[in-house]
Write a protein that holds these residues in place. Sequence first.
Motif, PDB file in Angstrom:
ATOM      1  N   ILE A  32       9.602   5.190   4.630  1.00 40.09           N
ATOM      2  CA  ILE A  32       9.181   6.567   4.338  1.00 40.09           C
ATOM      3  C   ILE A  32      10.160   7.126   3.314  1.00 40.09           C
ATOM      4  O   ILE A  32      11.353   7.212   3.581  1.00 40.09           O
ATOM      5  CB  ILE A  32       9.181   7.440   5.609  1.00 40.09           C
ATOM      6  N   ASP A  33       9.636   7.447   2.152  1.00 46.79           N
ATOM      7  CA  ASP A  33      10.492   7.961   1.081  1.00 46.79           C
ATOM      8  C   ASP A  33      10.713   9.461   1.229  1.00 46.79           C
ATOM      9  O   ASP A  33      10.008  10.132   1.973  1.00 46.79           O
ATOM     10  CB  ASP A  33       9.872   7.661  -0.287  1.00 46.79           C
ATOM     11  N   GLU A  34      11.690   9.934   0.447  1.00 43.44           N
ATOM     12  CA  GLU A  34      12.015  11.365   0.451  1.00 43.44           C
ATOM     13  C   GLU A  34      10.795  12.210   0.067  1.00 43.44           C
ATOM     14  O   GLU A  34       9.773  11.696  -0.384  1.00 43.44           O
ATOM     15  CB  GLU A  34      13.196  11.631  -0.504  1.00 43.44           C
ATOM     16  N   GLU A  35      10.932  13.463   0.252  1.00 46.25           N
ATOM     17  CA  GLU A  35       9.891  14.436  -0.071  1.00 46.25           C
ATOM     18  C   GLU A  35       9.300  14.182  -1.475  1.00 46.25           C
ATOM     19  O   GLU A  35      10.054  14.006  -2.424  1.00 46.25           O
ATOM     20  CB  GLU A  35      10.541  15.833  -0.060  1.00 46.25           C
ATOM     21  N   VAL A  36       7.967  14.130  -1.562  1.00 46.48           N
ATOM     22  CA  VAL A  36       7.355  14.061  -2.896  1.00 46.48           C
ATOM     23  C   VAL A  36       6.523  15.318  -3.119  1.00 46.48           C
ATOM     24  O   VAL A  36       5.970  15.880  -2.176  1.00 46.48           O
ATOM     25  CB  VAL A  36       6.459  12.811  -3.089  1.00 46.48           C
TER      26      VAL A  36
ATOM     27  N   ILE B 292       0.856  -1.197   0.000  1.00 46.27           N
ATOM     28  CA  ILE B 292       0.000   0.000   0.000  1.00 46.27           C
ATOM     29  C   ILE B 292       0.888   1.242   0.000  1.00 46.27           C
ATOM     30  O   ILE B 292       1.845   1.316   0.775  1.00 46.27           O
ATOM     31  CB  ILE B 292      -0.921   0.009   1.245  1.00 46.27           C
ATOM     32  N   GLU B 293       0.589   2.183  -0.879  1.00 44.88           N
ATOM     33  CA  GLU B 293       1.318   3.458  -0.904  1.00 44.88           C
ATOM     34  C   GLU B 293       0.446   4.556  -0.323  1.00 44.88           C
ATOM     35  O   GLU B 293      -0.718   4.682  -0.696  1.00 44.88           O
ATOM     36  CB  GLU B 293       1.688   3.838  -2.348  1.00 44.88           C
ATOM     37  N   LEU B 294       1.016   5.343   0.555  1.00 44.36           N
ATOM     38  CA  LEU B 294       0.299   6.497   1.123  1.00 44.36           C
ATOM     39  C   LEU B 294       1.094   7.748   0.798  1.00 44.36           C
ATOM     40  O   LEU B 294       2.317   7.710   0.795  1.00 44.36           O
ATOM     41  CB  LEU B 294       0.208   6.389   2.648  1.00 44.36           C
ATOM     42  N   GLU B 295       0.403   8.833   0.533  1.00 37.69           N
ATOM     43  CA  GLU B 295       1.075  10.130   0.507  1.00 37.69           C
ATOM     44  C   GLU B 295       0.601  10.888   1.726  1.00 37.69           C
ATOM     45  O   GLU B 295      -0.602  11.105   1.912  1.00 37.69           O
ATOM     46  CB  GLU B 295       0.766  10.881  -0.790  1.00 37.69           C
ATOM     47  N   MET B 296       1.540  11.243   2.582  1.00 38.14           N
ATOM     48  CA  MET B 296       1.179  11.850   3.866  1.00 38.14           C
ATOM     49  C   MET B 296       1.915  13.160   4.068  1.00 38.14           C
ATOM     50  O   MET B 296       3.073  13.283   3.674  1.00 38.14           O
ATOM     51  CB  MET B 296       1.573  10.920   5.025  1.00 38.14           C
TER      52      MET B 296
END
Lengths: 83, 230
Positions: free
Chosen positions: A77-81, A43-47
């Motif tokens: 947790i990936d870098e800033e998107v 699951i991908e979330l943008e938070m």
Amino acid sequence: MRKVKVYITLKESVLDPQGQAVMQSLHNMDYQNVKNVRIGKYIELEMEDSADINQQIEALCDKLLANTVIENYRYEIDEEVHS
Amino acid sequence: MKTAVIVFPGSNCDQDMYYAIKDGLGEEVEYVWHAETSLDGFDAVMIPGGFSYGDYLRSGAIARFAGIMPAVIQAAREGKPVLGVCNGFQILLEAGLLPGAMLKNKKLKFICKTVNLKVENNNTLFTSLYKKNEIIRIPIAHGEGNYYCDDETLHMLKTGGQIVFTYDGENPNGSKANIAGIVNRAGNVLGMMPHPERAADALLESSDGLRLFQSILNHWRESAHAAYTS
């Protein structure tokens, strides 16, 4: 905004009939070297970023995304998107 | 006795449940939409089968956070009878009102047929009109009815008499200890995969399910009488 990647897997103690069926199919295709298949969810979330983002992710996984009776989860947790 | 039948988007056994209570039992019953927030004035709560929210994520996972659920949990805490059938059972598990979780059926198929159930515990408000170890005929219709819990929970269920129904003969879905239905420790919340509301009329092959609803009614009458005379 951060992109959060959540990986949900069945606990080791829980049988995975879907994984067994897929493994059987792979064996029928002569991929005898495949010794186990376990199926999970991604699951991908943008938070929005926050100081307690880890606690927030763990809370929403515990409450909704995963059922901890049968599933484990881990996340990145990936870098800033920018969206 | 006034009963609420909770209706979620994707519920599909709500009308069967309504029919069983209204025409089978002859008692008052109302549909309650999932977005409502109160169950005041109801004596019993039914969570019917179906595919609430399309079974997205996991069966029952999203329904568990519907607006009506705090009222369902409150009713359970107050000791009112709460029955979850099939998807209703899955919702009760997700809500933590019952222990354990559901997995896909062992053979991965959706199974729809009438099965033999054994009444393991007739000392509950849901099963008082059955005999202990009686075999009853009730239909199942599910793809995820493979009940799972850890060994510690299973031990607790066994010693506490919380296993109410088991599959007799062949286990259709691979559930642990052949479990088909369990109650909470207090005994007022029952979750079961088989559909008693589909076996509440002799025209429907079996009327064995009707006694479950009659047991609830008897319990209600006795407790109402006890409250009146005390």
